[in-house]
Design a protein around this motif. Structure first.
Motif, PDB file in Angstrom:
ATOM      1  N   ALA A   1       0.704  -1.322  -0.188  1.00 22.93           N
ATOM      2  CA  ALA A   1      -0.121   0.018  -0.042  1.00 22.93           C
ATOM      3  C   ALA A   1       1.074   1.113   0.034  1.00 22.93           C
ATOM      4  O   ALA A   1       0.540   2.290  -0.651  1.00 22.93           O
ATOM      5  CB  ALA A   1      -0.941  -0.101   1.320  1.00 22.93           C
ATOM      6  N   ARG A   2       1.962   1.249   0.685  1.00 19.65           N
ATOM      7  CA  ARG A   2       2.539   2.508   0.808  1.00 19.65           C
ATOM      8  C   ARG A   2       3.158   3.123  -0.482  1.00 19.65           C
ATOM      9  O   ARG A   2       3.882   3.993  -0.070  1.00 19.65           O
ATOM     10  CB  ARG A   2       3.533   2.425   2.321  1.00 19.65           C
ATOM     11  N   THR A   3       3.453   2.296  -1.145  1.00 20.85           N
ATOM     12  CA  THR A   3       4.322   2.575  -2.369  1.00 20.85           C
ATOM     13  C   THR A   3       3.484   2.774  -3.479  1.00 20.85           C
ATOM     14  O   THR A   3       4.207   3.040  -4.573  1.00 20.85           O
ATOM     15  CB  THR A   3       5.634   1.596  -2.672  1.00 20.85           C
ATOM     16  N   ARG A   4       2.271   2.571  -3.553  1.00 24.45           N
ATOM     17  CA  ARG A   4       1.388   2.656  -4.746  1.00 24.45           C
ATOM     18  C   ARG A   4       0.960   3.947  -4.807  1.00 24.45           C
ATOM     19  O   ARG A   4       0.506   4.848  -3.759  1.00 24.45           O
ATOM     20  CB  ARG A   4       0.328   1.416  -4.455  1.00 24.45           C
ATOM     21  N   ARG A   5       0.292   4.148  -6.066  1.00 27.45           N
ATOM     22  CA  ARG A   5      -0.336   5.558  -6.224  1.00 27.45           C
ATOM     23  C   ARG A   5      -1.854   5.519  -5.840  1.00 27.45           C
ATOM     24  O   ARG A   5      -2.464   4.380  -5.670  1.00 27.45           O
ATOM     25  CB  ARG A   5      -0.524   5.634  -7.941  1.00 27.45           C
ATOM     26  N   HIS A   6      -2.378   6.507  -5.752  1.00 26.05           N
ATOM     27  CA  HIS A   6      -3.847   6.694  -5.352  1.00 26.05           C
ATOM     28  C   HIS A   6      -4.575   7.624  -6.283  1.00 26.05           C
ATOM     29  O   HIS A   6      -3.959   8.567  -6.818  1.00 26.05           O
ATOM     30  CB  HIS A   6      -4.076   7.540  -3.791  1.00 26.05           C
ATOM     31  N   HIS A   7      -5.747   6.923  -6.872  1.00 25.43           N
ATOM     32  CA  HIS A   7      -6.595   7.358  -8.077  1.00 25.43           C
ATOM     33  C   HIS A   7      -7.722   7.643  -7.472  1.00 25.43           C
ATOM     34  O   HIS A   7      -8.324   7.399  -6.571  1.00 25.43           O
ATOM     35  CB  HIS A   7      -6.557   6.481  -9.301  1.00 25.43           C
ATOM     36  N   PHE A   8      -8.469   8.865  -8.227  1.00 22.38           N
ATOM     37  CA  PHE A   8      -9.752   9.169  -8.049  1.00 22.38           C
ATOM     38  C   PHE A   8     -10.492   8.866  -9.141  1.00 22.38           C
ATOM     39  O   PHE A   8     -10.427   9.349 -10.344  1.00 22.38           O
ATOM     40  CB  PHE A   8      -9.885  10.679  -7.763  1.00 22.38           C
ATOM     41  N   LEU A   9     -11.735   8.025  -9.269  1.00 22.59           N
ATOM     42  CA  LEU A   9     -12.618   7.811 -10.301  1.00 22.59           C
ATOM     43  C   LEU A   9     -13.891   7.928 -10.097  1.00 22.59           C
ATOM     44  O   LEU A   9     -14.505   7.575  -9.266  1.00 22.59           O
ATOM     45  CB  LEU A   9     -12.366   6.222 -10.803  1.00 22.59           C
ATOM     46  N   PRO A  10     -14.106   9.327 -10.445  1.00 24.19           N
ATOM     47  CA  PRO A  10     -15.686   9.944 -10.258  1.00 24.19           C
ATOM     48  C   PRO A  10     -16.659   9.176 -11.139  1.00 24.19           C
ATOM     49  O   PRO A  10     -16.300   8.455 -12.031  1.00 24.19           O
ATOM     50  CB  PRO A  10     -15.443  11.071 -10.411  1.00 24.19           C
ATOM     51  N   ALA A  11     -17.895   9.193 -10.701  1.00 26.59           N
ATOM     52  CA  ALA A  11     -18.839   8.837 -11.789  1.00 26.59           C
ATOM     53  C   ALA A  11     -19.547   9.786 -12.482  1.00 26.59           C
ATOM     54  O   ALA A  11     -20.094  10.975 -11.807  1.00 26.59           O
ATOM     55  CB  ALA A  11     -20.044   8.189 -10.597  1.00 26.59           C
ATOM     56  N   ARG A  12     -19.173   9.737 -13.698  1.00 29.70           N
ATOM     57  CA  ARG A  12     -19.458  10.701 -14.721  1.00 29.70           C
ATOM     58  C   ARG A  12     -20.195   9.887 -15.943  1.00 29.70           C
ATOM     59  O   ARG A  12     -19.659   8.569 -16.094  1.00 29.70           O
ATOM     60  CB  ARG A  12     -18.496  11.555 -15.093  1.00 29.70           C
ATOM     61  N   PRO A  13     -20.686  10.655 -16.817  1.00 29.22           N
ATOM     62  CA  PRO A  13     -21.166   9.677 -18.142  1.00 29.22           C
ATOM     63  C   PRO A  13     -19.962   9.165 -18.863  1.00 29.22           C
ATOM     64  O   PRO A  13     -20.382   7.915 -19.409  1.00 29.22           O
ATOM     65  CB  PRO A  13     -21.737  10.989 -19.009  1.00 29.22           C
ATOM     66  N   ASP A  14     -18.833   9.577 -18.949  1.00 27.31           N
ATOM     67  CA  ASP A  14     -17.484   9.041 -19.477  1.00 27.31           C
ATOM     68  C   ASP A  14     -16.983   7.978 -18.638  1.00 27.31           C
ATOM     69  O   ASP A  14     -16.101   7.393 -19.215  1.00 27.31           O
ATOM     70  CB  ASP A  14     -16.692  10.088 -20.118  1.00 27.31           C
ATOM     71  N   THR A  15     -17.126   7.759 -17.538  1.00 22.15           N
ATOM     72  CA  THR A  15     -16.543   6.755 -16.547  1.00 22.15           C
ATOM     73  C   THR A  15     -17.422   5.529 -16.166  1.00 22.15           C
ATOM     74  O   THR A  15     -16.983   4.797 -15.437  1.00 22.15           O
ATOM     75  CB  THR A  15     -15.937   7.639 -15.359  1.00 22.15           C
ATOM     76  N   ILE A  16     -18.689   5.734 -16.513  1.00 20.97           N
ATOM     77  CA  ILE A  16     -19.837   4.591 -16.330  1.00 20.97           C
ATOM     78  C   ILE A  16     -20.049   3.874 -17.588  1.00 20.97           C
ATOM     79  O   ILE A  16     -20.138   4.248 -18.730  1.00 20.97           O
ATOM     80  CB  ILE A  16     -20.760   5.123 -15.412  1.00 20.97           C
ATOM     81  N   HIS A  17     -20.596   2.682 -17.220  1.00 15.36           N
ATOM     82  CA  HIS A  17     -21.434   1.887 -18.518  1.00 15.36           C
ATOM     83  C   HIS A  17     -22.593   1.411 -17.556  1.00 15.36           C
ATOM     84  O   HIS A  17     -22.644   0.943 -16.503  1.00 15.36           O
ATOM     85  CB  HIS A  17     -20.367   0.610 -19.235  1.00 15.36           C
ATOM     86  N   TRP A  18     -23.604   1.309 -18.446  1.00 14.24           N
ATOM     87  CA  TRP A  18     -25.103   1.050 -17.697  1.00 14.24           C
ATOM     88  C   TRP A  18     -25.563  -0.118 -18.276  1.00 14.24           C
ATOM     89  O   TRP A  18     -26.048  -0.440 -19.140  1.00 14.24           O
ATOM     90  CB  TRP A  18     -26.015   2.505 -17.878  1.00 14.24           C
ATOM     91  N   GLY A  19     -25.711  -1.071 -17.146  1.00 13.17           N
ATOM     92  CA  GLY A  19     -26.421  -2.465 -17.562  1.00 13.17           C
ATOM     93  C   GLY A  19     -25.842  -3.519 -18.498  1.00 13.17           C
ATOM     94  O   GLY A  19     -26.362  -4.425 -18.514  1.00 13.17           O
ATOM     95  N   TYR A  20     -24.441  -3.330 -18.632  1.00 10.07           N
ATOM     96  CA  TYR A  20     -23.748  -4.349 -19.192  1.00 10.07           C
ATOM     97  C   TYR A  20     -22.453  -4.584 -18.966  1.00 10.07           C
ATOM     98  O   TYR A  20     -21.940  -3.477 -18.393  1.00 10.07           O
ATOM     99  CB  TYR A  20     -23.958  -4.317 -20.745  1.00 10.07           C
ATOM    100  N   PHE A  21     -21.613  -5.585 -19.435  1.00  7.97           N
ATOM    101  CA  PHE A  21     -20.365  -5.808 -19.221  1.00  7.97           C
ATOM    102  C   PHE A  21     -19.773  -5.966 -20.403  1.00  7.97           C
ATOM    103  O   PHE A  21     -20.641  -6.800 -21.407  1.00  7.97           O
ATOM    104  CB  PHE A  21     -19.839  -7.096 -18.302  1.00  7.97           C
ATOM    105  N   SER A  22     -18.350  -5.721 -20.711  1.00  3.28           N
ATOM    106  CA  SER A  22     -18.149  -5.946 -22.231  1.00  3.28           C
ATOM    107  C   SER A  22     -16.291  -6.174 -22.081  1.00  3.28           C
ATOM    108  O   SER A  22     -15.783  -5.030 -21.739  1.00  3.28           O
ATOM    109  CB  SER A  22     -18.566  -5.012 -23.394  1.00  3.28           C
ATOM    110  N   ARG A  23     -15.951  -6.905 -22.877  1.00  2.00           N
ATOM    111  CA  ARG A  23     -14.308  -7.005 -22.925  1.00  2.00           C
ATOM    112  C   ARG A  23     -13.941  -5.871 -24.065  1.00  2.00           C
ATOM    113  O   ARG A  23     -12.788  -5.583 -23.896  1.00  2.00           O
ATOM    114  CB  ARG A  23     -14.058  -8.567 -23.551  1.00  2.00           C
ATOM    115  N   SER A  24     -14.921  -5.117 -24.714  1.00  2.00           N
ATOM    116  CA  SER A  24     -14.489  -4.276 -25.752  1.00  2.00           C
ATOM    117  C   SER A  24     -14.652  -2.745 -25.027  1.00  2.00           C
ATOM    118  O   SER A  24     -14.186  -1.919 -25.954  1.00  2.00           O
ATOM    119  CB  SER A  24     -15.524  -4.364 -26.793  1.00  2.00           C
ATOM    120  N   LEU A  25     -15.014  -2.435 -23.963  1.00  4.79           N
ATOM    121  CA  LEU A  25     -14.982  -1.350 -23.183  1.00  4.79           C
ATOM    122  C   LEU A  25     -13.601  -0.657 -23.217  1.00  4.79           C
ATOM    123  O   LEU A  25     -12.724  -1.438 -22.646  1.00  4.79           O
ATOM    124  CB  LEU A  25     -15.738  -1.365 -22.084  1.00  4.79           C
TER     125      LEU A  25
END
Length: 775
Positions: free
Chosen positions: A360-384
Motif C-alpha cells: 500500500a505505502r508505495t502505490r499510487r492513489h487514483h480518483f475515479l468519479p462517476a460521470r457519463p464518460d466513466t460509467i457503463h450502464w447495464g452491461y459488461f463487455s471486453r470491448s470497453l
C-alpha cells in the motif's frame, strides 16, 4: 488527529461575537468587523501529516487568512455554498460554489462573503515531499475552477472531507493525505512559468522526484537496479548515480532503507499479524532473512521479531524510525532543511495509507468519479475502453451510483452534479444512451435503447497492468460511505430506495390486494460511527410513469425512469419503530467476461458481477479470475443494507463512494487457495465466503440463448450443489484435507445460506469461519 469545534449558538447572544473571533484566531483567521448578530460554526482537525482542514459556516462576514507566522505552507479555500470575493494586494478573485482560491503561506488574503456561506480551508505543509521537491509556493492568489479536470477532482475530494469532517478517522483521511499534495503539486507545476521551475537545477530536481516515485513503485522487485530506473527515465546509469550523489546518498543504500521502512510498517501493522516475517521481507525485495535481520537491527536497534512484539514502544522512542524518505537521504537543494522533528511522521508524495495492507505505502492513489464518460450502464463487455489504468497495489477512490436514484430524485439526484449528469434524460436524448445489454434499437420490447436487460450503473472499467487470463485480481474494500444528498433541503443526509418489484421472489405470492403491486420504500441512513442505521421515510406504489422519451412504463421495467411525484401517493406511516443496521457493500464487482457480446449485468457468474452478498463491504476482499487482458474491473450496485436472499428483488439501493485497493495475483501465486480459482470468492478478516450459482458459467453452459435461458432455469438446488463443490475443493486445497474430511467439516462446521433469489442466476454461499482452524 487534533482539532477544535465551536458554534456561536452555544453562547449567550452578547458573547457570540468574541467567542467567534477567538475561535477563528485559533486557526489563524481574523474576523474583520462583525456584530452581535453574527453566526458562525467552525470545525477543524489536523491530520497525522499536519494537513489542517477547517470547515467554516456563517452569515455574511469578512475573514483574513494569515499564515505568515507558521511553517511554510500552501493553502486553498473551497467554497461549498454561497459566493466569495478573495482579495490580496491588487489581485481580486471571485469564486462560486465548487470553485477554489489558493495561495502560499506568505500571502495574506481577505475573503468576503456577502451572504450566508459554507467553505473549507485546507492548509498543507510545504515540507511534505510531494510539494517540497516539486513545486515552489505561489506568491499571489489564483483561482481553480470546478469545471477543469483537476478542479473537479480536488473539489469532489475535499467536499467529501467537508461533509464527513465530524466523523472522519485517521485511517479514513490517509487517502486524502496522499492524493491532495500530489494534486496540488500537479496544479502548481502546470501553472508555474518556466523560469519558476529553477532552470537546470529544477530540471534535475524534477527528474530525481520521478526517480523516487519509480523506486517506490518497484521496491518489491528484488532485481531493481540503476539500469532499470535509468532506462525508464531516458538517462544513463552514471547520471542517475550522480543525481543521488548530489542528493547525499547512493542508489543502493536508498533502496535498502526504503525497503526496510516498508518492512517495519508491515511488521507493526495488525493487518499483517498473520503474515510471517519471511513473507514480509520477500514481499519487499529482500532475498534472504539473515541479511535482512542484520540491516533491520542496524537501522532500528532491534531485531524484526523484537520490533513486531513491541511496535508501540518503538514508535515512541526518540530514535523511532521515520516514515517517508530515509532521514539520511539529505536534500541538497534546500539550504535550510526542516529539522528531523518536523519530518516526523511525514510520508512522501508517492506513499499511501501506512496502516493498510501489502504494498500500500508505495502505490499510487487514483480518483475515479462517476460521470457519463466513466460509467457503463447495464452491461459488461471486453470491448470497453478503460476509464482508468492501475498497477497492482494501487488505491482507487471510486464513486458509484445507484440506478434507483430517480425513485426520489429530489433526495438522491438534485444538486449532485455527477448524478445529474449521468441521469440526464430529456426528449432530445440521454447523457448515457445505452441502459442494458439488449437491442440498442429497442426492437424487442420498445422500452428504450438497451431494453433494460441489465440495469446497473457500473463505474469503470479499471484495467490492471499485467493482468492476464489465468491470474486472479483481488479487490480490497478499505472503506465505504453513503453519498450524501446535495439538495440544500437534505444537505449531509443520505438516502436509498428499496423496490419490491415484479421480479422479486415474493411477487406471485402476495396476500392482499392489489396483488400485482410494486412498492418503493425510501430509507434514510444515519451513519453515526459505531451504530450506523437506516429507517424508512415513506413508501409508495408504482404507478405508470411516462419517461422523457414518451414511453409509458406500467411496471418497474427500465432503469433510470424518473418518478413524477405528482403521480404517486406517499405513505409516511411505514415501518414505525424499526431500525435497520447499515452494512454498506457492493452488489456488483465484476471483471469483463471472456465473451464477444455485451453481457447483461443482472445474472452473476464466474466473472463476478451482480453477486449481491452483504459480506462484500468494508474490510472484505473479492477474488475474481481474470478472463481478458487487463481484467477490466467494474463496480456498482452499491447497497446500504441487504438480507440474505434479497427477497423482494432489491436491497436498500444507495449511491456510495469507496476506497479500494487492487491486487494482481499471478497464476503461479504462492497462496494456493487462490491459485487457479475460477469463481468469485469473498474473504473477510474472519471468514471465507464461497459463492455458488445455479449456472456458474452460464454463458458457456446454456448456449447461444444463454442470456435469456438463465432466467428460466435457476434453482436453489443447483446453486447449493455448486457452492458445495466449490467449498469442498477449497478445503481440500487450503488444508490438504481428504474429500471425506472436507465433507464432514462442511456438514458440521460450515454455514450455507441463500445469497440472492433475484438475479436470474440464483446464488448460495458457504461461510467457512477461520476460527475452525487452530493455525
Amino acid at each position: 488527529m487534533t482539532g477544535v469545534r465551536l458554534t456561536t449558538n452555544a453562547y449567550p447572544h452578547d458573547q457570540r461575537l468574541e467567542a467567534w473571533r477567538f475561535a477563528l484566531q485559533r486557526v489563524s483567521l481574523e474576523l474583520d468587523g462583525g456584530d452581535e448578530d453574527i453566526y458562525g460554526d467552525l470545525v477543524s482537525f489536523t491530520s497525522g501529516q499536519k494537513i489542517q482542514f477547517i470547515r467554516c459556516t456563517g452569515t455574511a462576514q469578512a475573514l483574513t487568512l494569515d499564515f505568515r507566522q507558521e511553517a511554510r505552507c500552501f493553502w486553498l479555500v473551497l467554497l461549498l455554498e454561497g459566493r466569495l470575493t478573495a482579495t490580496s494586494g491588487d489581485a481580486v478573485v471571485e469564486i462560486g460554489e465548487g470553485d477554489m482560491v489558493y495561495g502560499g503561506g506568505d500571502t495574506r488574503c481577505r475573503i468576503t462573503a456577502e451572504g450566508d456561506f459554507r467553505l473549507l480551508i485546507v492548509k498543507v505543509p510545504h515540507s511534505l515531499p510531494a510539494l517540497k521537491s516539486r513545486s515552489q509556493l505561489p506568491t499571489q492568489i489564483s483561482d481553480l475552477i470546478a469545471d477543469t479536470a483537476v478542479g473537479r477532482m480536488m473539489s469532489s475530494l475535499l467536499r467529501t472531507v467537508a461533509d464527513t469532517i465530524l466523523d472522519i478517522s485517521d485511517d479514513q483521511i490517509r487517502p486524502v493525505e496522499l492524493a491532495l499534495p500530489e494534486m496540488i503539486a500537479a496544479t502548481l507545476l502546470d501553472r508555474a512559468p518556466a523560469k519558476a521551475l529553477g532552470g537546470a537545477a529544477g530540471g534535475r530536481a524534477a527528474i530525481l522526484e520521478r526517480v523516487f516515485q519509480s523506486i517506490e513503485m518497484r521496491l518489491s522487485d528484488p532485481n531493481l537496479n540503476t539500469h532499470q530506473i535509468a532506462s525508464e527515465h531516458n538517462i544513463s546509469p552514471r547520471y542517475l548515480q550522480k543525481l543521488f550523489e548530489q542528493h547525499g546518498e547512493s542508489f543502493g543504500h536508498y533502496v535498502k532503507l526504503r525497503r526496510l521502512e516498508r518492512c517495519r510498517l508491515d511488521l507493526g501493522s495488525p493487518l499483517h499479524a498473520q503474515r510471517s516475517i519471511s513473507e514480509i521481507l520477500f514481499q519487499w525485495g529482500f532475498n534472504d532473512s539473515a541479511s535482512f535481520s542484520r540491516a533491520f537491527r542496524e537501522q532500528y536497534g532491534m531485531s524484526p521479531r523484537e520490533y513486531r512484539k513491541s511496535p508501540e514502544s518503538v514508535g515512541t522512542s526518540a530514535e523511532a524510525p521515520r516514515r517517508g524518505r530515509p532521514e539520511k537521504a539529505r536534500d541538497v537543494r534546500l539550504e535550510n532543511r526542516e529539522p528531523a522533528s518536523v519530518l516526523e511522521g511525514v510520508l512522501p508524495g508517492a506513499d499511501a495509507l501506512p496502516a493498510l495492507d501489502d504494498a500500500a505505502r508505495t502505490r499510487r492513489h487514483h480518483f475515479l468519479p462517476a460521470r457519463p464518460d466513466t460509467i457503463h450502464w447495464g452491461y459488461f463487455s471486453r470491448s470497453l475502453s478503460p476509464a482508468l489504468e492501475v498497477r497492482s497495489g494501487d488505491y482507487v477512490t471510486i464513486e458509484t451510483l445507484t440506478h434507483h436514484a430517480n425513485d426520489d430524485a429530489e433526495r438522491m439526484i438534485e444538486g449532485d452534479a455527477g448524478a445529474e449528469a449521468v441521469f440526464h434524460w430529456t426528449a432530445e436524448g440521454k447523457a448515457v444512451e445505452r441502459r442494458g445489454a439488449g437491442p440498442f434499437d429497442a426492437s424487442a420490447l420498445g422500452r428504450g435503447p438497451g431494453e433494460g436487460f441489465g440495469v446497473h450503473i457500473c463505474t469503470g472499467p479499471i484495467a490492471v497492468e499485467g493482468a492476464r487470463p489465468g491470474d486472479v485480481i483481488e479487490v480490497r474494500i478499505l472503506d465505504m460511505e453513503a453519498r450524501p444528498s446535495q439538495n440544500p433541503r437534505f444537505a449531509g443526509r443520505s438516502f436509498g430506495s428499496n423496490v419490491a418489484a415484479y421480479w422479486g421472489f415474493h411477487y406471485k405470492d402476495l396476500l392482499t390486494e392489489p396483488k400485482d403491486r410494486e412498492v418503493i420504500t425510501i430509507y434514510e441512513m444515519d451513519d453515526e460511527p459505531g451504530r450506523a442505521t437506516a429507517q424508512a421515510v415513506y413508501s409508495y406504489r408504482w404507478t405508470p410513469q411516462t419517461d422523457p422519451s414518451g414511453v409509458v412504463h406500467d411496471r418497474y421495467d427500465y432503469p433510470g425512469v424518473p418518478v413524477d411525484p405528482e403521480t404517486i401517493t406517499r405513505n409516511f406511516d411505514v415501518l414505525r419503530d424499526v431500525t435497520i443496521p447499515v452494512r454498506p457493500h457492493f452488489g456488483v464487482i465484476a471483471l469483463a467476461p471472456a465473451h464477444s457480446e455485451l453481457i447483461d449485468s443482472v445474472p452473476p457468474a464466474n466473472f463476478g458481477g451482480n453477486i449481491d452478498n452483504w459480506r462484500l463491504g468494508k474490510g472484505a476482499s473479492c477474488f475474481l479470475p481474470v478472463g481478458v487482458p487487463g481484467g477490466l474491473l467494474s463496480m456498482g450496485d452499491p447497497h446500504a443494507s441487504q438480507g440474505d436472499s434479497e427477497l423482494c428483488g432489491t436491497a436498500i439501493e444507495c449511491s456510495m463512494t469507496a476506497v479500494i485497493q487492487v491486487i494482481l495475483h499471478p497464476a503461479k501465486t504462492s497462496r494456493k487457495y487462490i491459485r487457479g480459482i475460477d469463481y468469485p470468492m469473498i474473504e473477510t478478516p474472519d471468514e471465507w465466503v464461497i459463492l455458488g450459482f445455479s449456472h456458474p458459467d452460464y454463458l458457456k453452459e446454456l448456449g447461444a440463448s444463454a442470456q435469456s435461458e438463465v432466467y428460466k432455469q435457476s434453482s436453489i438446488d443447483a446453486a447449493m450443489r455448486d457452492a458445495f463443490r466449490k467449498a469442498r475443493r477449497f478445503l481440500m486445497t487450503l488444508r490438504d484435507f481428504t474429500e471425506d474430511e472436507a465433507i464432514s467439516l462442511l456438514s458440521v462446521g460450515v454455514d450455507f445460506g441463500i445469497s440472492q433469489v433475484a438475479n436470474g442466476n440464483w446464488g448460495v454461499h458457504a461461510v467457512i469461519r477461520k476460527s475452525l482452524f487452530s493455525s
